[in-house]
Design a protein around this motif. Structure first.
Motif, PDB file in Angstrom:
ATOM      1  N   HIS A  28       0.851  -1.182   0.000  1.00 46.26           N
ATOM      2  CA  HIS A  28       0.000   0.000   0.000  1.00 46.26           C
ATOM      3  C   HIS A  28       0.888   1.232   0.000  1.00 46.26           C
ATOM      4  N   CYS A  29       0.622   2.138  -0.927  1.00 53.34           N
ATOM      5  CA  CYS A  29       1.408   3.366  -1.040  1.00 53.34           C
ATOM      6  C   CYS A  29       0.821   4.413  -0.095  1.00 53.34           C
ATOM      7  N   THR A  30       1.647   4.894   0.837  1.00 55.98           N
ATOM      8  CA  THR A  30       1.158   5.909   1.772  1.00 55.98           C
ATOM      9  C   THR A  30       1.120   7.298   1.135  1.00 55.98           C
ATOM     10  N   ALA A  31       1.709   7.441  -0.056  1.00 56.01           N
ATOM     11  CA  ALA A  31       1.693   8.731  -0.752  1.00 56.01           C
ATOM     12  C   ALA A  31       0.432   8.914  -1.593  1.00 56.01           C
ATOM     13  N   CYS A  32       0.023   7.861  -2.330  1.00 55.33           N
ATOM     14  CA  CYS A  32      -1.123   8.026  -3.241  1.00 55.33           C
ATOM     15  C   CYS A  32      -2.242   7.019  -2.983  1.00 55.33           C
ATOM     16  N   ASP A  33      -2.085   6.132  -2.020  1.00 55.20           N
ATOM     17  CA  ASP A  33      -3.113   5.172  -1.599  1.00 55.20           C
ATOM     18  C   ASP A  33      -3.297   4.005  -2.580  1.00 55.20           C
ATOM     19  N   GLN A  42       8.501  -0.370  -5.081  1.00 53.90           N
ATOM     20  CA  GLN A  42       8.006   0.995  -5.125  1.00 53.90           C
ATOM     21  C   GLN A  42       6.595   0.963  -5.695  1.00 53.90           C
ATOM     22  N   CYS A  43       5.845   2.019  -5.432  1.00 56.24           N
ATOM     23  CA  CYS A  43       4.458   2.099  -5.886  1.00 56.24           C
ATOM     24  C   CYS A  43       4.397   1.962  -7.405  1.00 56.24           C
ATOM     25  N   GLU A  44       3.493   1.107  -7.875  1.00 56.38           N
ATOM     26  CA  GLU A  44       3.361   0.891  -9.312  1.00 56.38           C
ATOM     27  C   GLU A  44       2.639   2.055  -9.995  1.00 56.38           C
ATOM     28  N   ARG A  45       2.070   2.994  -9.225  1.00 60.45           N
ATOM     29  CA  ARG A  45       1.418   4.167  -9.803  1.00 60.45           C
ATOM     30  C   ARG A  45       2.335   5.392  -9.754  1.00 60.45           C
ATOM     31  N   CYS A  46       2.879   5.728  -8.573  1.00 58.70           N
ATOM     32  CA  CYS A  46       3.608   6.996  -8.432  1.00 58.70           C
ATOM     33  C   CYS A  46       5.101   6.811  -8.151  1.00 58.70           C
ATOM     34  N   CYS A  47       5.569   5.575  -8.030  1.00 60.49           N
ATOM     35  CA  CYS A  47       6.988   5.245  -7.815  1.00 60.49           C
ATOM     36  C   CYS A  47       7.498   5.581  -6.410  1.00 60.49           C
TER      37      CYS A  47
HETATM   38 ZN   LIG Z   1       1.814   5.733  -4.961  1.00 55.55          ZN
END
Ligand SMILES: [Zn+2]
Length: 135
Positions: A28-33, A42-47
């Motif tokens: 779970h990305c704490t930056a973009c959810d 790393q987040c697959e949406r925002c890295c």
């Molecule tokens: Zn993200």
């Protein structure tokens, strides 16, 4: 043929702690959810690398599959193993064994439910999928 064996290491310890408790954990990305696959660094949406863990609901659909046919046993029966790609309800895809399917009923979009198996003397619980009608 069954899944495994799976060996725990530093990269898989948290995920396997989750499977031992009956949870399929996603990053779970704490930056973009956004939710990413468990192996994502790393987040697959925002890295972003600011990731924690969230349990998946356990529902999925079948995306693709193949049937691996084994050798006949003493009775002449041939065992087969279905390996497939499941799309989790949260979005990420997971490659796994599809357990106890009737291969004639497999289709793209078949509802699946996550389950966990240990094979032989294996200690780690490995995620697999079963058709939702059998869950
Ligand atoms: Zn993200």
């Amino acid at each position: 043929m069954t899944v495994g064996p799976v060996s725990r290491d530093a990269a898989t310890a948290e995920f396997l702690d989750g499977t031992a408790a009956g949870h399929f954990l996603l990053r779970h990305c704490t930056a973009c959810d956004a939710l990413s696959t468990p192996q994502a660094a790393q987040c697959e949406r925002c890295c972003s690398t600011a990731l924690d863990w969230r349990p998946a609901a356990g529902d999925a659909i079948l995306v693709s599959w193949t049937v691996a046919h084994g050798r006949p046993d003493a009775s002449g029966a041939v065992q087969h193993t279905v390996l497939g790609i499941a799309e989790l309800a949260e979005g990420p895809w997971w490659w796994s064994q599809i357990v106890d399917p009737d291969p004639a009923l497999l289709r793209v979009g078949l509802p699946l439910r996550i389950s966990f198996r240990r094979s032989g003397n294996q200690q780690e619980a490995v995620p697999v999928f079963i058709p939702a009608k059998n869950a």
